[in-house]
Scaffold this motif. Structure first.
Motif, PDB file in Angstrom:
ATOM      1  N   ARG A  10       0.860  -1.282   0.127  1.00 37.04           N
ATOM      2  CA  ARG A  10       0.135  -0.110  -0.022  1.00 37.04           C
ATOM      3  C   ARG A  10       0.832   1.252   0.166  1.00 37.04           C
ATOM      4  N   ALA A  11       2.107   1.346   0.798  1.00 36.91           N
ATOM      5  CA  ALA A  11       2.772   2.265   0.781  1.00 36.91           C
ATOM      6  C   ALA A  11       3.513   2.696  -0.462  1.00 36.91           C
ATOM      7  N   SER A  29      -1.142  -5.967  -2.500  1.00 35.95           N
ATOM      8  CA  SER A  29      -2.090  -5.173  -3.370  1.00 35.95           C
ATOM      9  C   SER A  29      -1.463  -4.616  -4.524  1.00 35.95           C
ATOM     10  N   ILE A  30      -0.302  -4.905  -4.925  1.00 35.31           N
ATOM     11  CA  ILE A  30       0.588  -4.529  -6.288  1.00 35.31           C
ATOM     12  C   ILE A  30       1.140  -5.901  -6.660  1.00 35.31           C
ATOM     13  N   ASP A  31       1.706  -5.896  -7.697  1.00 33.30           N
ATOM     14  CA  ASP A  31       2.334  -7.438  -8.230  1.00 33.30           C
ATOM     15  C   ASP A  31       3.661  -7.415  -7.745  1.00 33.30           C
ATOM     16  N   TYR A  32       4.093  -8.507  -7.593  1.00 33.68           N
ATOM     17  CA  TYR A  32       5.385  -8.910  -7.026  1.00 33.68           C
ATOM     18  C   TYR A  32       6.163  -9.974  -7.237  1.00 33.68           C
ATOM     19  N   GLU A  36       7.871   3.957   0.206  1.00 31.53           N
ATOM     20  CA  GLU A  36       6.910   5.063  -0.516  1.00 31.53           C
ATOM     21  C   GLU A  36       7.707   6.638  -1.167  1.00 31.53           C
ATOM     22  N   ASN A  37       9.030   6.582  -0.760  1.00 27.82           N
ATOM     23  CA  ASN A  37       9.476   8.108  -0.910  1.00 27.82           C
ATOM     24  C   ASN A  37      10.634   7.930  -2.475  1.00 27.82           C
ATOM     25  N   ARG A  38      10.680   6.885  -2.869  1.00 24.58           N
ATOM     26  CA  ARG A  38      11.881   6.476  -3.689  1.00 24.58           C
ATOM     27  C   ARG A  38      11.428   7.711  -4.959  1.00 24.58           C
ATOM     28  N   LEU A  39      10.492   7.354  -5.531  1.00 23.10           N
ATOM     29  CA  LEU A  39      10.299   8.413  -6.897  1.00 23.10           C
ATOM     30  C   LEU A  39      10.336   9.863  -6.695  1.00 23.10           C
ATOM     31  N   GLN A  40       9.470  10.168  -5.252  1.00 24.19           N
ATOM     32  CA  GLN A  40       9.457  11.572  -4.977  1.00 24.19           C
ATOM     33  C   GLN A  40      11.090  11.853  -4.845  1.00 24.19           C
ATOM     34  N   LEU A  41      11.742  11.441  -4.267  1.00 25.77           N
ATOM     35  CA  LEU A  41      13.216  12.003  -3.815  1.00 25.77           C
ATOM     36  C   LEU A  41      14.155  11.871  -5.096  1.00 25.77           C
ATOM     37  N   LEU A  42      13.835  11.055  -5.869  1.00 25.73           N
ATOM     38  CA  LEU A  42      14.683  11.034  -7.158  1.00 25.73           C
ATOM     39  C   LEU A  42      14.382  11.880  -8.270  1.00 25.73           C
ATOM     40  N   HIS A 100       3.074   9.544   6.300  1.00 20.01           N
ATOM     41  CA  HIS A 100       3.438   8.473   5.341  1.00 20.01           C
ATOM     42  C   HIS A 100       2.447   7.460   5.848  1.00 20.01           C
ATOM     43  N   HIS A 101       2.577   6.516   4.804  1.00 21.74           N
ATOM     44  CA  HIS A 101       1.560   5.219   4.799  1.00 21.74           C
ATOM     45  C   HIS A 101       2.550   3.869   5.261  1.00 21.74           C
TER      46      HIS A 101
END
Length: 463
Positions: free
Chosen positions: A80-81, A118-121, A343-349, A409-410
């Motif tokens: 979810r996060a 909830s997402i593919d893995y 949760e923060n990877r795309l935001q930070l990069l 954050h989640h």
């Protein structure tokens, strides 16, 4: 159901262009300008937005036992996060305990994820024991879609394996097409340094970093690449943290070897100074490899720009500060290793990379989605915005401000490594296989909708 996403800028690893995306069920049907709205069940206006392929995080540790406790995010809270952060696929690690068959470890991790993700893995397999039939077990795992294995050169007596085991695994991968992932630190040398520090009464969190020198990482990276070269197999270095180690990867790639490496946002943005915070605060930043001195950061950014580093993942392995990190209050070696970041990877990069012109927008997509998909046998099902690919789509608002904080954050953890970081650019809407799972602050995903991904052997690392 058909969904038309209109008026956005489609961003791939190669180009950016104004276009619409037509989604039919779980797949992208068409990418083109001005697709008629007539046949669409739902229309989403993406004016001013970027349309990105869903992020792929190939290094997470959900519901993982470590140091007498278990990482605080399980497959429900962790996925979810991840979705809130624009990640629609992750690859986690099943752990083969000593004496355990790999199949048993795989079944254990399937049970952890089933009904929760909830997402593919996908799953990597951590190898700790190549017993008599272990090499054949590797082949069986590849047949199950577990097309990558991780071995440790650190953590003696727990996860570390010797060079002979590493070489056997690399040699087997040369035959079955799996990709070997290496945690590269000289665990034996580090263990001696750690024991010396404890004997001298050096127990504070900062000694976690001071006892794990960058040279010990570089030496192990060099050794891992050398063994892969002898075996005739590619190798992937996980969570590379230092200029010293980066130099080893760059030199190997300059010689034409199939050596690949990832780094993580923490190594790009945080330094050893965090571990020296007053009191026990530094424990929040205890993970392995440790944070380095600040002068390593621009070298890692340069490595991302020039393809000496190919992937940015998170090594998401959260432990709550109050009741888990506190296990090592009097001994840094007992602090559970890991930190939250899924949760923060795309935001930070995006903010510190694209906005600050360290990397291009297309390189951002390449590092966070397309190359991970290629290397780990998911492309073009994942990592691409093209007809036939899964409709994993992030509607990204390049102007949206966001303040990173544990208060909002989640992730199921009581602190943020990036508390107070102000970024510009965030996921506005996230689709996973055509289904909207995040819309602004609203979560529409559900536990169990995520699917296990059988990954192909001989992925991009072999080409």
């Amino acid at each position: 159901m058909t969904t038309l996403i209109r008026n956005g800028t489609v961003v791939t690893s190669e180009k950016s262009f104004l276009a619409d995306l037509l989604v039919d069920g779980e797949k992208i049907r068409e990418v083109a300008p001005a697709i008629p709205t007539g046949n669409a069940t739902r229309v989403i206006d993406a004016s001013g937005m970027l349309l990105l392929p869903g992020g792929i995080d190939v290094h997470t540790h959900l519901d993982m036992p470590f140091g007498g406790t278990t990482s605080s995010d399980d497959f429900e809270t962790g996925t979810r996060a991840a979705a809130f952060g624009g990640t629609t696929t992750l690859i986690d690690f099943a752990i083969q305990a000593r004496g355990m068959k790999m199949r048993e470890a795989l079944d254990t991790w399937w049970q952890k994820a089933d009904g929760r993700a909830s997402i593919d893995y996908g799953l990597h397999m951590i190898v700790t024991d190549l017993y008599e039939a272990g090499l054949e077990d590797m082949d069986a795992m590849v047949a199950e879609g577990v097309a990558s294995f991780k071995l440790f050169m650190a953590y003696p007596g727990v996860l570390m394996v010797d060079d002979a085991t590493i070489f056997k695994a690399l040699s087997q991968s040369a035959r079955n097409g799996a990709l070997i992932c290496m945690h590269a630190e000289n665990g034996g040398v580090i263990d001696v340094i750690v024991r010396r520090a404890l004997a001298e009464g050096k127990t504070a969190p900062v000694y976690h970093a001071l006892t794990r020198p960058a040279t010990a990482e570089a030496e192990a990276v060099h050794r891992a690449i050398a063994m892969a070269e002898i075996a005739g197999a590619p190798v992937y270095i996980v969570h590379l943290s230092s200029e010293d180690a980066l130099n080893q990867v760059r030199e190997a790639r300059d010689r034409g070897l199939p050596a690949f490496a990832e780094t993580c946002p923490q190594y790009l943005l945080l330094s050893m100074d965090e571990l020296a915070r007053p009191g026990f605060e530094g424990a929040k930043y205890v993970f392995t490899p440790p944070l380095r001195e600040k002068h390593h950061q621009p070298k890692l950014w340069d490595g991302l720009k020039h393809d000496h580093l190919q992937v940015v993942s998170t090594d998401h392995c959260p432990f709550c500060f109050a009741d888990q990190k506190a296990l090592g209050k009097d001994d840094f070696t007992r602090i559970p290793n890991g930190g939250p970041g899924i949760e923060n990877r795309l935001q930070l990069l995006y903010h510190y990379g694209v906005n600050q012109q360290r990397i291009s927008l297309n390189r951002f997509v390449e590092l966070t989605s397309t190359t991970p998909a290629r290397l780990f046998g998911l492309y073009p099902q994942k990592g691409e915005l093209a007809p036939g690919s899964d409709a994993d789509i992030v509607v990204w608002d390049p102007q949206q401000p966001h303040s990173i904080s544990a208060a909002t954050h989640h992730m199921r953890v009581d602190y943020s490594m990036f508390e107070g970081f102000e970024v510009q650019g965030n996921a506005r809407m996230v689709l996973s296989r055509g289904e909207v799972v995040v819309d602004g602050a609203t979560y529409h995903g559900r536990p169990g909708r995520g699917r296990f991904l059988k990954r192909a052997a001989r992925g991009g690392a072999w080409k």
